[in-house]
Design an enzyme around this catalytic site. Sequence first.
Site: not given
Length: 564
Positions: A495-497
Amino acid sequence: MAKTEGFNPVDHFDYVIIGGGSAGCLLANRLSRDPSHRVLLLEAGKKDNYLWIHVPVGYLYCIGNPRTDWLYNTEPDAGLNGRQLRYPRGKTLGGCSSINGMIYMRGQARDYDRWAALTGDDGWSWENVVPAFKAHEDHYRLDDDEDPQTGDNSRFSDLHGHGGEWRIEKQRLRWDVLDAFAEAAVQAGVRRTADFNAGDNEGVGYFEVNQKAGWRWNTAKAFLRPVLKRPNLTVWTEAQVEKLVIATGADGARMCKGARVRRAGSVVDVEARKELILSAGAIGSPAILQLSGIGPAQHLREKGVDIVADIPGVGENLQDHLQIRSVFKVKGVKTLNKLANSLFGKMMIGLEYGLFRSGPMSMSPSQLGAFTRSDDSQSHANLEYHVQPLSLDAFGEPLHRDPAFTASVCNLNPTSTGSVRIRSADAGEAPAIAPNYLSTEEDRKIAADSLRQVREIVSQPALAKYQPEEWKPGVRYQSDEELARLAGDIASTIFHPVGTTKMGRDDDPMAVVDSRLRVRGISGLRVVDAGVMPKITSGNTNAPTLMIAEKAATFILQDAAAGA
């Protein structure tokens, strides 16, 4: 400037901030310090008054919950052998800081020096971003004048701050199996580190977390709640932006005038007299820009959106960290699996948290971290480990019954890039998110090498007494081809866009914003969130997003003063 057709604002503000997440909460705090500035913060989600936001382990009940999550999914991904992934994004005040892993991680100095080179602006170098990190930090190690380990806090205080809004604490637990993994990593050649955030995060140690006395410390509590009584600050929740309103003057100059907002069943316009700041995140911000006619012209035409500005980089350059989970069964040591699978164990977990705010309910999703090199040719740590005293089939699934631990590893600097694109002109429809994971040979090779390195660490003497047995993926997979294909089968996002509205030089055709985060060709409009990162940082991305917001607040106020 020509009158904007159909624009009838119900109210006007100096600054309108879209997105009440990590960046938006900090910006609202900083921009409303001056009582002469009227500031409006818009958040599509609800208030952060949901209990599970604040209990650290509550992320299990927030991710996948429409109360707090946008419930996005990726497109089927060839690199994942056709799989789709759940793609959590916070939909509440505090944004992703209300549902994330709470890990405080800046990345590496080289990340920011690279940003400076890519943007041509030395203000983004490591030396010049450290003050912005320090500006809002409240680090537990500076609670006392002296470091309990060295007796001297002077060097630590050169790098870290105290007294700011953003609390950083050590975790309130330890596990024998994690201590043994750390020692095994040292035996495999990884040094120990006492600070992952000094510019070189290579090493092994327990993560520091954004918590306060055992509670999650999100950006709404840190930056927003203390200033809600300011009469010049207005916060609207459950207010979804449908589009930005852009005016075009007789000379062809374009200016962002405000936003069209759906709230309480009605659509209203709000005016931004000085600036509109888009802080809806690396997924939300490019989607709002595209819905407003700002983006790749051909795609906008296909979706029936009138083109305001052909900026091809909007929604492109999506980067993310993909983690590969290895699970090892163990014997003779406590893990969370057994404890959480019994009624008595659950009662004891709840009692410990209720009495002391410690134990498993105070856990971040990952407790022990390590930053290593996938092979000796790497000039820097290019892998990050998240090690947990538990195992499960997939995020959100029940824990296994057999004692086990999980060692997840991710490529910190992926070369695969993807996109975020609207599906239609309907603001209520989720955008298409296509990360294109493992789409380069380099990323596939690093995935295979990382799985081998996990095995090497686990084979060290420090873990031998617990008889670790590789359960997933399984020792039968050995070749580069097998391991890369396996990574596609089992890997998931952490979850690091970032990168979808990247900053860059004037001659970079894919740059969306300049180095002061102003959208190219449209005055009065900035993007301030993880989307502006030209390259992903070497670690978790929440702390860098706050640093970006801290610097952006300075830019905004400087530019306003210069134009006054």
